[in-house]
Design a protein around this motif. Structure first.
Motif, PDB file in Angstrom:
ATOM      1  N   PRO A   1       0.809  -1.231   0.000  1.00 16.52           N
ATOM      2  CA  PRO A   1       0.000   0.000   0.000  1.00 16.52           C
ATOM      3  C   PRO A   1       0.838   1.275   0.000  1.00 16.52           C
TER       4      PRO A   1
ATOM      5  N   ASP B   1     -14.476  -1.308  -2.045  1.00 12.77           N
ATOM      6  CA  ASP B   1     -14.911  -2.005  -0.835  1.00 12.77           C
ATOM      7  C   ASP B   1     -13.782  -2.212   0.164  1.00 12.77           C
ATOM      8  N   ASP B   2     -12.573  -2.325  -0.355  1.00 12.68           N
ATOM      9  CA  ASP B   2     -11.427  -2.691   0.470  1.00 12.68           C
ATOM     10  C   ASP B   2     -11.162  -1.621   1.527  1.00 12.68           C
ATOM     11  N   LYS B   3     -10.509  -2.043   2.609  1.00 14.06           N
ATOM     12  CA  LYS B   3     -10.004  -1.083   3.585  1.00 14.06           C
ATOM     13  C   LYS B   3      -8.509  -0.997   3.371  1.00 14.06           C
TER      14      LYS B   3
ATOM     15  N   GLN C   1      -2.105  -7.175   6.029  1.00 14.11           N
ATOM     16  CA  GLN C   1      -0.832  -7.618   6.616  1.00 14.11           C
ATOM     17  C   GLN C   1      -1.058  -8.770   7.576  1.00 14.11           C
TER      18      GLN C   1
ATOM     19  N   GLN D   1      -9.800 -11.318   1.633  1.00 15.34           N
ATOM     20  CA  GLN D   1      -9.512  -9.991   1.067  1.00 15.34           C
ATOM     21  C   GLN D   1     -10.456  -9.669  -0.072  1.00 15.34           C
TER      22      GLN D   1
ATOM     23  N   PRO E   1      -4.798  -1.050   3.903  1.00 12.83           N
ATOM     24  CA  PRO E   1      -3.963  -1.536   5.004  1.00 12.83           C
ATOM     25  C   PRO E   1      -3.071  -0.416   5.526  1.00 12.83           C
ATOM     26  N   GLY E   2      -2.740  -0.499   6.770  1.00 16.73           N
ATOM     27  CA  GLY E   2      -1.743   0.416   7.335  1.00 16.73           C
ATOM     28  C   GLY E   2      -2.339   1.687   7.906  1.00 16.73           C
TER      29      GLY E   2
ATOM     30  N   ALA F   1      -3.914 -15.755  -6.052  1.00 12.99           N
ATOM     31  CA  ALA F   1      -4.835 -14.647  -5.844  1.00 12.99           C
ATOM     32  C   ALA F   1      -5.757 -14.502  -7.055  1.00 12.99           C
TER      33      ALA F   1
ATOM     34  N   LEU G   1      -9.829 -14.800  -7.046  1.00  8.98           N
ATOM     35  CA  LEU G   1     -10.650 -13.680  -7.499  1.00  8.98           C
ATOM     36  C   LEU G   1     -11.596 -14.099  -8.615  1.00  8.98           C
TER      37      LEU G   1
ATOM     38  N   LYS H   1     -12.504  -5.824  -6.641  1.00  8.56           N
ATOM     39  CA  LYS H   1     -12.063  -6.667  -5.514  1.00  8.56           C
ATOM     40  C   LYS H   1     -10.553  -6.602  -5.433  1.00  8.56           C
ATOM     41  N   ILE H   2     -10.056  -6.219  -4.279  1.00  9.38           N
ATOM     42  CA  ILE H   2      -8.617  -5.982  -4.140  1.00  9.38           C
ATOM     43  C   ILE H   2      -7.977  -7.059  -3.266  1.00  9.38           C
ATOM     44  N   VAL H   3      -6.877  -7.632  -3.743  1.00 11.42           N
ATOM     45  CA  VAL H   3      -6.125  -8.594  -2.932  1.00 11.42           C
ATOM     46  C   VAL H   3      -4.670  -8.148  -2.837  1.00 11.42           C
ATOM     47  N   TRP H   4      -4.184  -7.957  -1.627  1.00 13.77           N
ATOM     48  CA  TRP H   4      -2.779  -7.604  -1.400  1.00 13.77           C
ATOM     49  C   TRP H   4      -1.985  -8.890  -1.233  1.00 13.77           C
ATOM     50  N   VAL H   5      -0.975  -9.106  -2.065  1.00 17.25           N
ATOM     51  CA  VAL H   5      -0.163 -10.318  -1.905  1.00 17.25           C
ATOM     52  C   VAL H   5       1.145 -10.029  -1.171  1.00 17.25           C
ATOM     53  N   ASN H   6       1.373  -8.770  -0.803  1.00 15.47           N
ATOM     54  CA  ASN H   6       2.572  -8.408  -0.024  1.00 15.47           C
ATOM     55  C   ASN H   6       3.867  -8.872  -0.655  1.00 15.47           C
TER      56      ASN H   6
ATOM     57  N   GLN I   1     -14.430 -15.790  -7.352  1.00 10.75           N
ATOM     58  CA  GLN I   1     -15.398 -14.884  -6.725  1.00 10.75           C
ATOM     59  C   GLN I   1     -16.139 -14.031  -7.753  1.00 10.75           C
TER      60      GLN I   1
ATOM     61  N   PHE J   1      -6.412 -14.649   0.842  1.00  9.47           N
ATOM     62  CA  PHE J   1      -6.789 -13.974  -0.411  1.00  9.47           C
ATOM     63  C   PHE J   1      -8.301 -13.919  -0.553  1.00  9.47           C
TER      64      PHE J   1
END
Lengths: 362, 309
Positions: free
Chosen positions: A169, A357-359, B270, B261, A361-362, A210, A214, A194-199, A217, B258
């Motif tokens: 992020p 929709d996502d929040k 995280q 999310q 991160p951080g 991911a 998705l 739709k958001i996916v964080w894979v870090n 979904q 995933f």
């Protein structure tokens, strides 16, 4: 007989770190000719990623082509972000490189630290925001491209669900998501992202996972802000469309890739090295986009002609300045309204636009 | 929020593919460590398996030859490790780490010509009738060969270690090499076999990545999975059954992260990406504590053996 099991795990970790740094530094001894200007690049991934690092290396090659034997270039690939990068950068400075390009956001503080120790060496750090007398920053307005692909996605999605795979992020990524959403909303008010964080910037397996989740979904368009080609390949396999990131990934997924957001660093790198040769280099802040050719979208395919025409019109509008992705009124996720964002606001963006929709991160 | 059957099925299918490479590589390392050898080169052997499997599958057009090549390549990279640590009594930790670096570099070199080539995918099995069953069909009867092989190997390793004479010898070598030597077993030979087996399975795990998981070759595509496999072996207290649980748990929590999310319910990303590690460690430690006794590391793990006479 020595008892080797006395070695602790920490020793093992240290040995691993030292080993990787030594290995990385081993690549750098390439050219040692005198009176040539020595320029070095630090990459976060392998040059063979056919994505972000590959594109930077194309820029390095362009410098070699343009300036021939006036310059000697080297690069270090696979340098981990964070404190470890400092050793790799410092090694390049000690090796007598006169200008060093550090090409990933996470190299920011290490670059600044090394720059302090080596005031005569010039540094250019990509996508960051901290500068010094001998540290320039440069970045591309990736978000311009994301606005365009957002429009295409908004037109092309049937399920009104877009899958969006992201790395970390940081403002560059967040402003990309927002620009994408604003573009999509401009043609389709019902679109959902739709958001996916894979870090990770580069983990083909995770990115593919991911993407599969998705699509399960209901996503029928795949967007990524990670560097491997895996999500697009999954898209092709499942028969949906998507967009490449950093470089043209068409040959990995010819049926899935509509276009890609590619970075073209050639011009910037050649200019910087030329200024070094002329002795006119100054610390600058460069942020160019489609108009200067730093962000390039390869030919749009796999969509109907009217969608293609719309996208090309938008590209032309962004180039001549008549369309600004973050111009006009923008409603944030929390309902507050901002207007005509300036560069500072875009570069430090840490909020979502309405409809996501996502929040964060951080 | 609604979770329909097709989304759930996609999640479960993805969990299987995410867990299989970890299970394969960790099983091999488990056998190696049971023989008393700590090979930290799993990542390197995996990535060699990945590049070799991909290259052979692409040039021959046969993914099954690719699978064989992946196993052979893993074992081939394990061979210098075996020679250095078993015959020349080099430090296992340092040699293993060097093996990882060697594997990553060598695979990049070999794979240069194969970057960006469309891969050959390992076919999913199709059993008429069974694979077509709704929901469970693709899940239980429609996976690729390596998925079934990984489960079969886990059972075989378990039977071998705890219900066969050869397995007893291998464990004896790992627990007390001096006694095993005194009884007339060749410690070095047993360890050689274990090291090669470990290499072959790590290679298979890597091959799974480039042949089934994401059928392509890119540098460093294992992305640290070898290290996770190593940790799984420790946390499963060197037990194949727990290893299967650990590998699938790790895969499941990763994929569920995933999934959650994607639902957009606002759990911090995280936290979700840290969860696989937390959950797996906690679960396996809990199992080990409950069962107690006799689950410690092989007593001679990481110790070099020099016959004294």
């Amino acid at each position: 007989m020595q008892n080797w099991s006395a070695l602790t795990r920490r020793d093992a970790m240290k040995a691993a770190l030292l080993g990787s740094v030594a290995l990385a530094a081993g690549n750098t001894g390439a050219a040692r000719a005198a009176d040539k200007l020595k320029a070095a690049w630090v990459y976060v991934g392998p040059v063979g990623d056919f994505g972000y690092s590959y594109q930077h290396d194309q820029g390095r090659i362009a410098v070699e082509k343009a300036l021939g034997d006036k310059v000697a270039t080297t690069f270090v690939e696979n340098v981990p972000e964070g404190p470890d990068a400092e050793r790799a950068i410092e090694r390049l400075a000690r090796d007598g490189n006169q200008i060093i390009f550090t090409t990933s956001f996470g190299f920011m503080d290490p670059t600044l630290k090394v720059a302090k120790k080596f005031p005569k060496v010039k540094f250019c750090h990509a996508t960051g925001y901290k500068r010094a007398d001998n540290v320039s920053t440069y970045s591309a307005r990736f978000y311009e491209g994301r606005y365009v692909i957002g429009q295409i996605a908004g037109k092309m999605t049937k399920s009104n669900v877009v899958g969006y795979i992201v790395s970390f992020p940081i403002p560059e990524v967040v402003s990309g998501i927002n620009a994408f959403m604003l573009g999509a909303q401009s043609v389709n008010p019902n679109v959902k992202v739709k958001i996916v964080w894979v870090n990770s910037w580069y983990d083909p397996g995770k990115e593919a996972d991911a993407a599969k989740v998705l699509i399960g979904q209901g996503a029928d368009i795949m967007v990524q802000h990670t560097d491997s080609t895996a999500p697009l390949q999954v898209a092709q396999e499942k028969g949906i469309l998507g967009f490449g990131q950093s470089s043209d990934m068409a040959k990995f997924a010819p049926k899935a890739q509509i276009t890609a957001i590619t970075d073209d660093w050639d011009g910037y790198y050649v200019d910087q090295v030329k200024e070094m040769l002329a002795g006119t280099w100054k610390s600058t802040d460069t942020w160019d986009g489609m108009a200067k050719g730093m962000v390039v979208l390869p030919p749009i395919v796999n969509v109907p002609d009217d969608v293609k025409a719309m996208a090309e019109k938008t590209i032309a509008g962004i180039k001549d300045g008549s369309i600004k992705p973050f111009g006009g009124k923008i409603t944030k996720q929390d309902g507050s309204v901002v207007e005509n964002l300036d560069d500072g606001a875009i570069l430090s963006m840490n909020w979502y636009v309405k409809g996501i929709d996502d929040k964060l991160p951080g | 929020m609604t979770i329909d059957a097709s989304a759930l099925q996609a999640v479960l299918l993805t969990i299987v593919t995410a867990s299989t490479p970890l299970l394969l590589a960790a099983l091999g390392e488990l056998v190696t460590e049971r023989a008393g050898v700590l090979n930290l080169g799993v990542e390197g052997m995996m990535v060699m398996g990945a590049v070799a499997g991909f290259a052979v599958a692409l040039t021959t057009g046969n993914p099954y030859l690719g699978v064989v090549a992946a196993a052979l390549a893993g074992a081939a990279l394990a061979a210098p490790f075996g020679f250095l640590t078993l015959n020349l009594v080099a430090n296992q930790v340092a040699t293993g780490l060097a093996l990882t670096l060697l594997g990553l570099g060598l695979s990049g070199l070999i794979g240069e010509a194969f970057v960006g080539q469309p891969g050959v995918r390992l076919a999913k099995l199709h059993i008429p009738g069974l694979s077509d069953l709704p929901f469970v069909g693709p899940l239980l009867f429609g996976q690729d060969l390596l998925v079934y092989l990984s489960i079969a190997l886990a059972v075989a390793v378990w039977r071998f270690l705890f219900a066969s004479r050869a397995g007893l010898v291998l464990r004896a070598v790992g627990d007390n090499h001096a006694s095993a030597h005194a009884l007339g077993y060749s410690v070095v030979r047993v360890r050689w076999a274990a090291v090669l087996f470990g290499g072959a399975l790590a290679g298979l795990g890597g091959g799974y990545l480039s042949l089934a998981y994401t059928p392509q070759w890119i540098e460093n595509m294992t992305a640290g999975r070898g290290w996770i496999a190593l940790a799984l072996v420790v946390f499963s207290s060197w037990r194949p059954g727990r290893l299967v649980i650990g590998a699938y748990l790790f895969g499941a929590v990763t994929i569920l992260g995933f999934f959650v999310q994607g639902l957009g319910v606002g759990v911090p990303a995280q936290l979700l990406s840290a969860l696989p590690y937390l959950v797996t460690v906690v679960a396996l430690v809990a199992i080990s504590r409950r069962r107690g006794r006799g689950d410690a590391a092989p007593a001679c793990l990481g110790k070099s053996f020099v016959p004294d006479r």
